[in-house]
Design a protein around this motif. Structure first.
Motif, mmCIF file in Angstrom:
data_model
loop_
_atom_site.group_PDB
_atom_site.id
_atom_site.type_symbol
_atom_site.label_atom_id
_atom_site.label_comp_id
_atom_site.label_asym_id
_atom_site.label_seq_id
_atom_site.Cartn_x
_atom_site.Cartn_y
_atom_site.Cartn_z
ATOM 1 N N LEU A 408 63.906 14.968 52.004
ATOM 2 C CA LEU A 408 62.961 15.986 52.465
ATOM 3 C C LEU A 408 62.318 15.606 53.777
ATOM 4 O O LEU A 408 62.051 16.448 54.629
ATOM 5 N N HIS A 409 62.053 14.342 53.918
ATOM 6 C CA HIS A 409 61.327 13.877 55.098
ATOM 7 C C HIS A 409 62.203 12.967 55.942
ATOM 8 O O HIS A 409 63.011 12.201 55.406
ATOM 9 N N SER A 410 61.980 13.032 57.191
ATOM 10 C CA SER A 410 62.721 12.157 58.091
ATOM 11 C C SER A 410 62.380 10.701 57.797
ATOM 12 O O SER A 410 63.238 9.819 57.901
ATOM 13 N N TYR A 411 61.163 10.501 57.431
ATOM 14 C CA TYR A 411 60.762 9.125 57.195
ATOM 15 C C TYR A 411 61.435 8.586 55.935
ATOM 16 O O TYR A 411 61.718 7.380 55.856
ATOM 17 N N ASN A 415 63.663 5.233 55.732
ATOM 18 C CA ASN A 415 63.518 4.185 54.738
ATOM 19 C C ASN A 415 64.839 3.947 54.006
ATOM 20 O O ASN A 415 65.230 2.815 53.730
ATOM 21 N N HIS A 416 65.465 5.040 53.733
ATOM 22 C CA HIS A 416 66.719 4.942 52.983
ATOM 23 C C HIS A 416 67.783 4.187 53.792
ATOM 24 O O HIS A 416 68.541 3.382 53.254
ATOM 25 N N LEU A 417 67.823 4.451 55.057
ATOM 26 C CA LEU A 417 68.832 3.810 55.893
ATOM 27 C C LEU A 417 68.656 2.291 55.890
ATOM 28 O O LEU A 417 69.630 1.543 56.013
ATOM 29 N N ALA A 423 68.522 -4.078 55.782
ATOM 30 C CA ALA A 423 67.474 -4.600 56.647
ATOM 31 C C ALA A 423 66.129 -4.561 55.928
ATOM 32 O O ALA A 423 65.788 -3.570 55.281
ATOM 33 N N ARG A 424 65.449 -5.628 56.054
ATOM 34 C CA ARG A 424 64.077 -5.686 55.549
ATOM 35 C C ARG A 424 63.208 -6.180 56.695
ATOM 36 O O ARG A 424 62.835 -7.347 56.752
ATOM 37 N N PRO A 425 62.957 -5.284 57.576
ATOM 38 C CA PRO A 425 62.304 -5.699 58.819
ATOM 39 C C PRO A 425 60.833 -6.047 58.670
ATOM 40 O O PRO A 425 60.253 -6.571 59.607
ATOM 41 N N ALA A 434 60.302 -10.276 52.484
ATOM 42 C CA ALA A 434 60.632 -9.160 53.361
ATOM 43 C C ALA A 434 60.665 -7.852 52.583
ATOM 44 O O ALA A 434 61.004 -7.809 51.402
ATOM 45 N N PHE A 435 60.307 -6.822 53.273
ATOM 46 C CA PHE A 435 60.269 -5.502 52.657
ATOM 47 C C PHE A 435 60.990 -4.510 53.549
ATOM 48 O O PHE A 435 60.998 -4.650 54.772
ATOM 49 N N ALA A 436 61.532 -3.547 52.895
ATOM 50 C CA ALA A 436 62.221 -2.499 53.641
ATOM 51 C C ALA A 436 61.232 -1.503 54.210
ATOM 52 O O ALA A 436 61.529 -0.810 55.175
ATOM 53 N N ARG A 437 60.093 -1.411 53.605
ATOM 54 C CA ARG A 437 59.101 -0.442 54.059
ATOM 55 C C ARG A 437 57.820 -1.134 54.451
ATOM 56 O O ARG A 437 57.348 -2.047 53.777
ATOM 57 N N GLU A 438 57.276 -0.638 55.500
ATOM 58 C CA GLU A 438 56.073 -1.266 56.007
ATOM 59 C C GLU A 438 54.903 -1.116 55.031
ATOM 60 O O GLU A 438 54.101 -2.028 54.857
ATOM 61 N N ASP A 439 54.823 0.062 54.427
ATOM 62 C CA ASP A 439 53.702 0.239 53.522
ATOM 63 C C ASP A 439 53.818 -0.656 52.299
ATOM 64 O O ASP A 439 52.826 -1.068 51.716
ATOM 65 N N HIS A 440 55.046 -0.976 51.962
ATOM 66 C CA HIS A 440 55.207 -1.911 50.859
ATOM 67 C C HIS A 440 54.752 -3.302 51.267
ATOM 68 O O HIS A 440 54.173 -4.034 50.451
ATOM 69 N N LEU A 441 54.999 -3.651 52.493
ATOM 70 C CA LEU A 441 54.477 -4.924 52.972
ATOM 71 C C LEU A 441 52.949 -4.922 52.931
ATOM 72 O O LEU A 441 52.314 -5.904 52.515
ATOM 73 N N GLN A 442 52.393 -3.838 53.348
ATOM 74 C CA GLN A 442 50.930 -3.785 53.343
ATOM 75 C C GLN A 442 50.385 -3.842 51.926
ATOM 76 O O GLN A 442 49.361 -4.458 51.665
ATOM 77 N N ARG A 443 51.090 -3.180 51.059
ATOM 78 C CA ARG A 443 50.652 -3.256 49.670
ATOM 79 C C ARG A 443 50.772 -4.691 49.169
ATOM 80 O O ARG A 443 49.906 -5.186 48.451
ATOM 81 N N HIS A 444 51.818 -5.322 49.567
ATOM 82 C CA HIS A 444 52.000 -6.714 49.192
ATOM 83 C C HIS A 444 50.857 -7.577 49.744
ATOM 84 O O HIS A 444 50.329 -8.448 49.062
#
Length: 585
Positions: A408-411, A415-417, A423-425, A434-444
């Motif tokens: 649904l969303h480009s974002y 994330n899916h890509l 990649a877990r940038p 490492a996390f694939a998503r930045e917000d997951h890193l922040q949550r971490h």
DNA sequence: CTGGGGAGGGGGCCC
DNA sequence: TGGGCCCCCTCCCCA
């Protein structure tokens, strides 16, 4: 409107149409199926309940007295209906104390019957007056700044303002008087907040019945006979409308520049405009219509531009545009430049982008004009509704090129890509997870898992980062929790490490360099965009890294966060290597 | 605790 | 100049 008649026959009754919110559907142009549900009777009912409260004395926080007669009432209602009280309470409460103020207001200059009638009007939108008392009501309405009543009385008396001796200038002055009275009262009663900022902020509200009219000269620029009169009053007394009248007379010979546009527009429309202009200053205006329908953009800009200037948004890089807007409002001939950015009058946030402020304001008002026709869910924004509608239509416009997945969303696709690429940038600077998503890193980061790992290797700085993965051995934590925080609030460490002279003592005074390294490492892990979000931090970090005192030196080094991040990462690697070597000895 | 989806909000670009 | 559209970031929720 319900008419609450107290005295029947010999009285003349004027029902003045109150500014009832129209039942206009809150729908954006061209937006199909969006429903705004109006409650046209709400204002009537609200007023009726308030009137009931007044009659029973419930929640009354203001008592008006006139020649011995006492009238319990509500400050908010009086402020809403009367320019005089609006100015009085508005300026008074601008001090921030909220509660205090004038609980009793003596209005001997207004005849009791007239005052009663005006109160009745305030709570019922119906003016019930003895025909013989018309002039008293007119006088009271003028003194209290209830323009629509004054106009109606004049109409009935068959008088024009000029015929009555009240010139247009006088009407203008009347507006200015209220402000000055309040200004004086505030200045005298509480000196705590008589700053120019406050006075200027009050200024634009009363200026004009049309937002397109140029604002008047700041009231502070005129000596006020009324103010002089007020000075003789006890500070515990509210300004008397009588002194307003004094000034009103003085105003006949006074400065004709003061005030607002008189005339036909200064009836209910005038009241509406006053209200509309003050609304953005209310923390949470009632969500009735989209703000864009209540306020023209000009309205908003008239108010906001001033605020922008006053709020000192010059710290933002866009202050030039602000200044342009503000200066244009000051009536200077300068052409108003782009209206972006604009400052939210509620949260003071700078909103970039033309036309974005109404959108932002809806986050405060809570109004959601855009409703899904299928499920009824409402949204603040049209584009959000559009995206939401994809759920119903099944449209997923963002297909994954590597698999059948669509999003649904480009974002989401983005994330899916990262899953495909593996990649877990987004890597935790502390535990290197490492996390694939930045917000997951922040949550971490916000969680405790990282903290636990961090505390396992207390003294060692960067090398800890290498060892910690796969290291299950428990060690005595020597670095307390704040060390973790310091990494994510490097300013604390950096400031303490360099400034040293001031501020709270360092938590790790003996290990500043290591903390610095840790902080720099964390900074290096931040993406360029993150660094760009913290220019001050960025500069500060550069200062420390290079040992420079002057932050402005070599600004070229600061223009590319990505470049600098690379430099820092390289330097960090070197530092880590050195420290490891040292530790190995 | 982590991965994923949905939604809220801001900014940029363009008409 | 405002608004539409889109992208991006962030937060929340759920499995």
């Amino acid at each position: 409107m319900e008419t609450a008649m107290r005295q029947p026959l010999p009285r003349l009754r004027l029902t003045v149409p109150m500014p009832i919110k129209t039942g206009k559907v809150a729908m954006s142009p061209g937006e199909d199926g969006l429903i705004g549900i109006p409650f046209p009777e709400h204002s009537n009912e609200l007023l009726s309940h308030l009137n009931d409260q007044r009659r029973t004395g419930l929640l009354c926080d203001l008592t008006l007295t006139s020649r011995g007669a006492r009238y319990p009432t509500h400050r908010s209602v009086m402020a809403a209906v009367s320019l005089y009280f609006r100015r009085l309470f508005g300026a008074e409460e601008g001090g921030g104390e909220g509660g205090g103020g004038f609980s009793v207001c003596q209005l001997d200059c207004v005849a009791p019957d007239a005052l009663d009638a005006l109160l009745e009007f305030a709570y019922t939108a119906t003016l019930t007056i003895p025909s013989s008392g018309m002039r008293d009501v007119l006088r009271g309405a003028q003194l209290l700044g209830i323009q629509c009543v004054a106009d109606a009385c004049r109409d009935i008396l068959g008088e024009t303002a000029e015929a009555e001796g009240e010139t247009a200038e006088e009407q203008r002055v009347q507006q200015a008087v209220s402000e000055r009275l309040v200004e004086s009262a505030v200045a005298k009663g509480s000196r705590r907040k008589t700053n120019k900022k406050r006075l200027k902020r009050v200024g634009p509200v009363h200026i004009t019945s049309s937002p397109l009219n140029p604002p008047p000269i700041s009231p502070t620029s005129h000596p006020s006979p009324a103010s002089d009169c007020l000075r003789s009053q006890p500070s515990t007394q509210p300004p008397s409308p009588e002194s307003e009248e004094l000034y009103l007379r003085a105003g006949q010979n006074g400065d004709p520049r003061v005030g607002r546009e008189p005339g036909s527009g200064a009836t209910l429309n005038g009241g509406l405009l006053h209200w509309a202009q003050e609304r953005p200053r209310i923390a949470h205006p009632p969500p009735v219509q989209p703000l864009s329908e209540k306020l023209s953009e000009e309205d908003e800009m008239e108010g906001l531009g001033d605020d922008v200037t006053l709020m000192g948004s010059s710290s933002t890089p866009t202050s030039a545009a602000d200044g342009g807007a503000a200066s244009s409002m000051a009536g200077g001939g300068r052409k108003r430049k782009s209206q972006t950015p604009q400052q939210c009058p509620v949260c003071q946030k700078i909103i970039h982008g033309a036309g974005k402020l109404p959108r932002h304001m809806r986050t405060h008002t809570g109004e959601k004009p855009f409703q899904c026709p299928d499920c009824g869910v409402r949204f603040t924004r049209n584009d959000k509704l559009k995206i939401h509608m994809r759920k119903h239509t099944g449209e997923r416009p963002y297909p994954c090129p590597h698999c059948p997945a669509r999003f649904l969303h480009s974002y989401d696709l983005k994330n899916h890509l990262s899953l495909h690429s593996g990649a877990r940038p987004f890597e935790c600077p502390l535990c290197h997870k490492a996390f694939a998503r930045e917000d997951h890193l922040q949550r971490h980061r916000k969680g405790h898992s990282c903290l636990e790992l961090r505390t396992r290797r207390p003294r060692r700085g960067p090398d800890l980062l290498e060892d910690v993965r796969g290291d299950d051995g428990r060690r005595e934590p020597a670095l307390p929790m704040p060390a973790h925080a310091s990494v994510f609030h490097p300013r604390t460490v950096l400031d303490g490490g360099v400034g040293a002279g001031t501020g709270p003592p360092l938590l790790f005074a003996g290990d500043i360099e290591r903390e610095r390294s840790l902080a720099f490492h964390a900074l290096a892990q931040l993406g360029p965009q993150r660094l760009a979000n913290y220019p001050e931090l960025f500069l500060r970090g550069l200062e420390i890294r290079s040992g420079l005192e002057a932050e402005g030196e070599d600004p070229g080094r600061t223009c590319s966060p990505a470049l600098q991040r690379g430099r820092w990462a390289d330097e960090m690697e070197e530092e880590m290597g050195e420290e490891e070597a040292e530790d190995g000895e």
